[in-house]
Design a protein around this motif. Structure first.
Motif, mmCIF file in Angstrom:
data_model
loop_
_atom_site.group_PDB
_atom_site.id
_atom_site.type_symbol
_atom_site.label_atom_id
_atom_site.label_comp_id
_atom_site.label_asym_id
_atom_site.label_seq_id
_atom_site.Cartn_x
_atom_site.Cartn_y
_atom_site.Cartn_z
ATOM 1 N N GLY A 170 0.760 -1.291 -0.042
ATOM 2 C CA GLY A 170 0.016 0.074 0.028
ATOM 3 C C GLY A 170 0.796 1.148 -0.069
ATOM 4 N N ALA A 171 2.101 1.296 0.001
ATOM 5 C CA ALA A 171 2.793 2.407 0.024
ATOM 6 C C ALA A 171 2.851 3.288 -1.312
ATOM 7 C CB ALA A 171 4.497 2.001 0.308
ATOM 8 N N GLN A 172 3.311 4.550 -1.101
ATOM 9 C CA GLN A 172 3.055 5.346 -2.500
ATOM 10 C C GLN A 172 4.144 6.572 -2.155
ATOM 11 O OE1 GLN A 172 -1.049 6.641 -0.638
ATOM 12 N NE2 GLN A 172 -0.475 8.369 -1.781
ATOM 13 N N TYR A 173 4.288 7.174 -3.161
ATOM 14 C CA TYR A 173 5.233 8.194 -3.450
ATOM 15 C C TYR A 173 4.940 9.647 -3.283
ATOM 16 C CZ TYR A 173 8.257 4.541 -5.302
ATOM 17 O OH TYR A 173 8.833 3.397 -5.098
ATOM 18 N N ARG A 174 5.757 10.438 -2.700
ATOM 19 C CA ARG A 174 5.472 12.150 -2.648
ATOM 20 C C ARG A 174 6.979 12.411 -2.820
ATOM 21 N NH1 ARG A 174 3.599 12.214 2.357
ATOM 22 N NH2 ARG A 174 5.518 13.231 3.634
ATOM 23 N N TYR A 175 6.979 13.745 -3.372
ATOM 24 C CA TYR A 175 8.207 14.453 -3.637
ATOM 25 C C TYR A 175 8.285 15.902 -3.310
ATOM 26 C CZ TYR A 175 8.314 10.437 -6.797
ATOM 27 O OH TYR A 175 8.307 9.029 -7.627
ATOM 28 N N VAL A 176 9.391 16.162 -2.874
ATOM 29 C CA VAL A 176 9.654 17.567 -2.363
ATOM 30 C C VAL A 176 10.813 18.168 -3.051
ATOM 31 C CG1 VAL A 176 10.516 18.999 -0.532
ATOM 32 C CG2 VAL A 176 8.686 17.060 -0.222
ATOM 33 N N VAL A 177 10.834 19.440 -3.783
ATOM 34 C CA VAL A 177 11.887 19.975 -4.362
ATOM 35 C C VAL A 177 12.004 21.351 -3.602
ATOM 36 C CG1 VAL A 177 12.588 20.819 -6.456
ATOM 37 C CG2 VAL A 177 11.182 18.916 -6.634
ATOM 38 N N TYR A 178 13.285 21.224 -2.804
ATOM 39 C CA TYR A 178 13.699 22.537 -2.178
ATOM 40 C C TYR A 178 14.001 23.580 -3.031
ATOM 41 C CZ TYR A 178 13.416 19.743 2.142
ATOM 42 O OH TYR A 178 12.925 18.847 3.030
ATOM 43 N N MET A 179 13.440 24.903 -2.760
ATOM 44 C CA MET A 179 13.713 26.055 -3.436
ATOM 45 C C MET A 179 13.887 27.089 -2.243
ATOM 46 S SD MET A 179 13.324 25.070 -6.745
ATOM 47 C CE MET A 179 12.745 26.614 -7.678
ATOM 48 N N PRO A 180 14.868 27.312 -1.738
ATOM 49 C CA PRO A 180 15.127 28.414 -0.630
ATOM 50 C C PRO A 180 14.748 29.663 -0.988
ATOM 51 C CG PRO A 180 16.925 26.895 -0.593
ATOM 52 C CD PRO A 180 16.111 26.644 -1.636
ATOM 53 N N TRP A 181 13.953 30.303 -0.282
ATOM 54 C CA TRP A 181 13.503 31.804 -0.375
ATOM 55 C C TRP A 181 12.473 31.749 -1.617
ATOM 56 C CZ3 TRP A 181 15.099 32.259 3.950
ATOM 57 C CH2 TRP A 181 16.499 31.923 4.441
ATOM 58 N N ALA A 182 11.936 30.929 -2.325
ATOM 59 C CA ALA A 182 10.902 30.846 -3.336
ATOM 60 C C ALA A 182 9.652 31.362 -2.864
ATOM 61 C CB ALA A 182 10.937 29.492 -4.290
ATOM 62 N N THR A 183 8.939 31.919 -3.890
ATOM 63 C CA THR A 183 7.523 32.521 -3.362
ATOM 64 C C THR A 183 6.685 31.848 -4.691
ATOM 65 O OG1 THR A 183 7.920 34.526 -4.530
ATOM 66 C CG2 THR A 183 8.218 34.392 -2.216
ATOM 67 N N SER A 184 5.358 32.328 -4.443
ATOM 68 C CA SER A 184 4.427 32.022 -5.613
ATOM 69 C C SER A 184 4.494 32.684 -6.716
ATOM 70 C CB SER A 184 3.022 31.970 -4.903
ATOM 71 O OG SER A 184 1.923 31.891 -5.982
ATOM 72 N N GLU A 185 4.953 34.168 -6.383
ATOM 73 C CA GLU A 185 5.460 34.986 -7.271
ATOM 74 C C GLU A 185 6.721 34.770 -8.121
ATOM 75 O OE1 GLU A 185 4.709 35.709 -4.391
ATOM 76 O OE2 GLU A 185 2.665 36.740 -4.510
ATOM 77 N N SER A 186 7.595 33.939 -7.575
ATOM 78 C CA SER A 186 8.953 33.719 -8.395
ATOM 79 C C SER A 186 8.934 32.547 -9.086
ATOM 80 C CB SER A 186 10.145 33.770 -7.200
ATOM 81 O OG SER A 186 9.771 32.724 -6.370
ATOM 82 N N THR A 187 7.795 31.410 -8.737
ATOM 83 C CA THR A 187 7.730 30.322 -9.303
ATOM 84 C C THR A 187 6.528 30.075 -9.982
ATOM 85 O OG1 THR A 187 6.559 29.377 -7.393
ATOM 86 C CG2 THR A 187 9.184 29.155 -7.508
ATOM 87 N N GLY A 188 5.434 31.110 -9.833
ATOM 88 C CA GLY A 188 4.083 30.835 -10.598
ATOM 89 C C GLY A 188 3.530 29.733 -10.159
ATOM 90 N N LEU A 189 3.812 29.168 -8.923
ATOM 91 C CA LEU A 189 3.224 27.894 -8.303
ATOM 92 C C LEU A 189 2.186 28.548 -7.370
ATOM 93 C CD1 LEU A 189 6.219 25.343 -7.756
ATOM 94 C CD2 LEU A 189 4.065 25.167 -9.239
#
Length: 221
Positions: A170-189
């Motif tokens: 039953g295990a599944q995956y999750r991913y984290v990409v570190y982006m120090p100091w990033a914001t919604s405005e700087s990434t569009g996310l």
């Protein structure tokens, strides 16, 4: 008379062949049933260092697993290097003392950040204290944290695995990409997922800003 006897003989052969054909599907079905029984996997508990290593490696990209380093708590409760590796990945084994299953894999350049968090936790620091201390240290350059480093997480509520494939039930995956100091405005996310399976940015504007990716969980019958 000969024609009559020939007709009887041919009729007997036809009936015999037809009866044999009717029996054949039953035998085939029996074989199928036997195969189905053999295909049922026997799951086992993660109760050895070897099992900890095998399941931890499942967090890494498949093509890199053989050469990963694996660290974590062994079955004796000691934090050790369970497996020496020679590539860019470090896998963190599941802690068998905790409920559920949680293994991770990350780029070796992320290890100072991870190790600092483990050390502060061992000192009894709270999650907020750990956050604040690492925030200050990353800002000052004392604690290195490059942008784009990825954390692969393999997790689930169950703690049994298939020893043939090393997959945890039953295990599944999750991913984290570190982006120090990033914001919604700087990434569009967005700062929250727009829908299931959509990426978003968490802790924006801080040292721990990161892109979250939660793939849809799929199960196979």
């Amino acid at each position: 008379m000969k024609h009559f006897l020939l007709t009887i003989a041919l009729t007997g052969i036809f009936v015999s062949c037809n009866s044999a054909d009717k029996k054949q599907p039953i035998a085939t079905e029996s074989v199928k049933n036997d195969t189905t029984v053999k295909e049922i996997k026997e799951l086992k508990n993660i109760d050895s260092d070897e099992a900890l290593i095998a399941t931890a490696l499942m967090a890494a990209p498949e093509e890199s697993r053989d050469d990963c380093t694996v660290i974590g708590y062994n079955m004796a409760g000691e934090f050790v290097t369970l497996k020496e590796g020679n590539n860019e990945y470090i896998c963190l084994a599941d802690n068998s003392k905790k409920d559920g299953f949680n293994a991770a894999c990350y780029h070796k350049d992320l290890e100072p950040f991870m190790a600092r968090g483990r050390a502060l936790k061992a000192e009894g620091k709270s999650m907020q204290e750990i956050f604040d201390i690492r925030e200050k240290e990353v800002k000052s350059g004392e604690l290195p944290l490059k942008s784009g480093l990825t954390l692969h997480i393999y997790y689930g509520a169950k703690t049994q695995y298939d020893p043939e494939t090393s997959k945890v039930d039953g295990a599944q995956y999750r991913y984290v990409v570190y982006m120090p100091w990033a914001t919604s405005e700087s990434t569009g996310l967005p700062e929250a997922p727009l829908a299931a399976n959509h990426p978003w940015i968490m802790n924006p504007g801080t040292h721990r800003a990161h892109i979250m990716i939660n793939p849809l969980h799929t199960t196979k019958d």
